[in-house]
Design an enzyme around this catalytic site. Structure first.
Site, mmCIF file in Angstrom:
data_model
loop_
_atom_site.group_PDB
_atom_site.id
_atom_site.type_symbol
_atom_site.label_atom_id
_atom_site.label_comp_id
_atom_site.label_asym_id
_atom_site.label_seq_id
_atom_site.Cartn_x
_atom_site.Cartn_y
_atom_site.Cartn_z
ATOM 1 N N LYS A 11 35.934 56.442 138.008
ATOM 2 C CA LYS A 11 36.858 56.531 136.887
ATOM 3 C C LYS A 11 37.953 57.574 137.184
ATOM 4 O O LYS A 11 37.822 58.375 138.121
ATOM 5 C CB LYS A 11 36.071 56.889 135.617
ATOM 6 C CG LYS A 11 35.048 55.794 135.185
ATOM 7 C CD LYS A 11 34.269 56.240 133.945
ATOM 8 C CE LYS A 11 33.355 55.164 133.395
ATOM 9 N NZ LYS A 11 32.601 55.606 132.186
ATOM 10 N N TYR A 51 35.125 46.777 128.261
ATOM 11 C CA TYR A 51 34.296 47.488 127.278
ATOM 12 C C TYR A 51 34.217 46.739 125.942
ATOM 13 O O TYR A 51 33.984 47.358 124.916
ATOM 14 C CB TYR A 51 34.860 48.892 127.053
ATOM 15 C CG TYR A 51 34.502 49.869 128.163
ATOM 16 C CD1 TYR A 51 33.185 50.027 128.595
ATOM 17 C CD2 TYR A 51 35.479 50.656 128.774
ATOM 18 C CE1 TYR A 51 32.851 50.929 129.602
ATOM 19 C CE2 TYR A 51 35.146 51.566 129.784
ATOM 20 C CZ TYR A 51 33.824 51.690 130.184
ATOM 21 O OH TYR A 51 33.489 52.592 131.172
ATOM 22 N N ASN A 125 32.367 60.710 132.405
ATOM 23 C CA ASN A 125 31.149 60.660 133.212
ATOM 24 C C ASN A 125 31.375 60.058 134.606
ATOM 25 O O ASN A 125 30.449 59.583 135.248
ATOM 26 C CB ASN A 125 30.011 59.973 132.449
ATOM 27 C CG ASN A 125 30.381 58.586 131.989
ATOM 28 O OD1 ASN A 125 31.427 58.064 132.352
ATOM 29 N ND2 ASN A 125 29.515 57.974 131.200
ATOM 30 N N HIS A 128 31.462 54.267 136.506
ATOM 31 C CA HIS A 128 30.868 53.145 135.779
ATOM 32 C C HIS A 128 29.876 52.472 136.710
ATOM 33 O O HIS A 128 30.115 52.386 137.917
ATOM 34 C CB HIS A 128 31.935 52.124 135.367
ATOM 35 C CG HIS A 128 31.311 50.850 134.866
ATOM 36 N ND1 HIS A 128 30.787 50.736 133.602
ATOM 37 C CD2 HIS A 128 31.060 49.664 135.488
ATOM 38 C CE1 HIS A 128 30.260 49.529 133.461
ATOM 39 N NE2 HIS A 128 30.413 48.861 134.592
ATOM 40 N N GLU A 139 31.191 41.479 134.961
ATOM 41 C CA GLU A 139 32.132 42.526 135.363
ATOM 42 C C GLU A 139 32.738 42.248 136.748
ATOM 43 O O GLU A 139 33.927 42.466 136.953
ATOM 44 C CB GLU A 139 31.414 43.875 135.371
ATOM 45 C CG GLU A 139 31.030 44.330 133.966
ATOM 46 C CD GLU A 139 30.232 45.627 133.944
ATOM 47 O OE1 GLU A 139 30.022 46.164 132.848
ATOM 48 O OE2 GLU A 139 29.808 46.101 135.012
HETATM 49 P P1 IDP Z 1 27.003 53.277 130.627
HETATM 50 O O1 IDP Z 1 28.378 53.575 131.193
HETATM 51 O O2 IDP Z 1 25.988 54.326 131.025
HETATM 52 O O3 IDP Z 1 26.526 51.872 130.912
HETATM 53 P P2 IDP Z 1 27.663 52.398 127.911
HETATM 54 O O4 IDP Z 1 26.797 52.552 126.704
HETATM 55 O O5 IDP Z 1 27.848 51.049 128.486
HETATM 56 O O6 IDP Z 1 27.099 53.418 129.034
HETATM 57 O O7 IDP Z 1 29.073 53.050 127.534
HETATM 58 C C1 IDP Z 1 30.205 52.840 128.343
HETATM 59 C C2 IDP Z 1 30.978 54.134 128.423
HETATM 60 O O8 IDP Z 1 31.411 54.533 127.121
HETATM 61 C C3 IDP Z 1 30.189 55.341 128.939
HETATM 62 O O9 IDP Z 1 30.094 55.380 130.347
HETATM 63 C C4 IDP Z 1 30.970 56.500 128.369
HETATM 64 O O10 IDP Z 1 32.135 56.780 129.152
HETATM 65 C C5 IDP Z 1 31.408 55.947 127.011
HETATM 66 N N1 IDP Z 1 30.476 56.325 125.947
HETATM 67 C C6 IDP Z 1 29.249 55.794 125.684
HETATM 68 N N2 IDP Z 1 28.670 56.370 124.618
HETATM 69 C C7 IDP Z 1 29.554 57.297 124.184
HETATM 70 C C8 IDP Z 1 29.535 58.244 123.071
HETATM 71 O O11 IDP Z 1 28.569 58.324 122.297
HETATM 72 N N3 IDP Z 1 30.634 59.030 122.949
HETATM 73 C C9 IDP Z 1 31.705 58.975 123.788
HETATM 74 N N4 IDP Z 1 31.765 58.092 124.819
HETATM 75 C C10 IDP Z 1 30.702 57.282 125.021
HETATM 76 MG MG MG Z 2 27.242 50.096 130.240
#
Ligand code: IDP
Ligand code: MG
Length: 170
Positions: A11, A51, A125, A128, A139
């Protein structure tokens, strides 16, 4: 044991922090093979399609801005996209990536070591990582064309496109 493929994105925060090498080194511990790789400037349409399952979440707007990377300014407004393939690739790579919330992620994982939550609440984070085979297929097909992957991992069909404008080397 199953041979799987998945989408990994570095990212914009990972690119801006010059973490590409560190991330690829950590991912290489899983001994998977890269079968596709490219740099992408993420359009709003691509970000929202990627997303779409989170569109009702309060953090969706911030997440779309984050993955597009415009807040980081040029030349950081891009991602690096990879398709990795190998045995149990998804669980192995997710373990190395770490949990979604960087504050809860194993400190030795990519997200635990390099991620942060901004004061605005964005989970920066760094990577992805697809979470299951059907999400991975969706994806990979969203981010890559068949000819950009060196292995025929999903069926293709041939179509004839007429009068399509295309840039070629001058
Ligand atoms: P993942 O990336 O670990 O699969 P997902 O639930 O698919 O997690 O969420 C996609 C992305 O959305 C996450 O990587 C993160 O950047 C963001 N995200 C997920 N949950 C939160 C939250 O509670 N607050 C802010 N950003 C979030
Ligand atoms: Mg995810």
């Amino acid at each position: 044991m199953a041979i799987e493929q998945l989408l990994i994105l570095i990212k914009p925060d990972g690119i801006k922090k010059s973490l590409t090498g560190n991330i690829l080194t950590k991912l290489s511990e899983a001994r998977m093979v890269i079968i596709g790789a490219k740099a992408v400037r993420v359009s709003r349409d691509l970000a929202e399609a990627h997303y779409y399952h989170l569109k009702d979440k309060p953090f969706f707007g911030g997440l779309i801005d984050y993955i597009q990377g415009e807040v980081y300014g040029k030349p950081w407004d891009r991602v690096l996209a990879f398709v990795y393939r190998g045995e149990d690739a998804i669980s192995k790579m997710r373990k190395i990536a770490g949990e979604t919330n960087p504050e809860e992620a194993d400190p030795v994982s990519i997200r635990g070591a390099y991620g942060r939550i901004t004061t605005k609440g964005v989970y920066e984070n760094v990577v992805h990582c697809s979470s299951d085979p059907s999400e991975a297929e969706r994806e990979i097909k969203l981010w890559f064309k068949p000819e950009e992957i060196v292995k025929r991992i999903y069926p293709v069909k041939k179509i004839i496109i007429e009068k399509e404008e295309k840039a070629v080397w001058a």
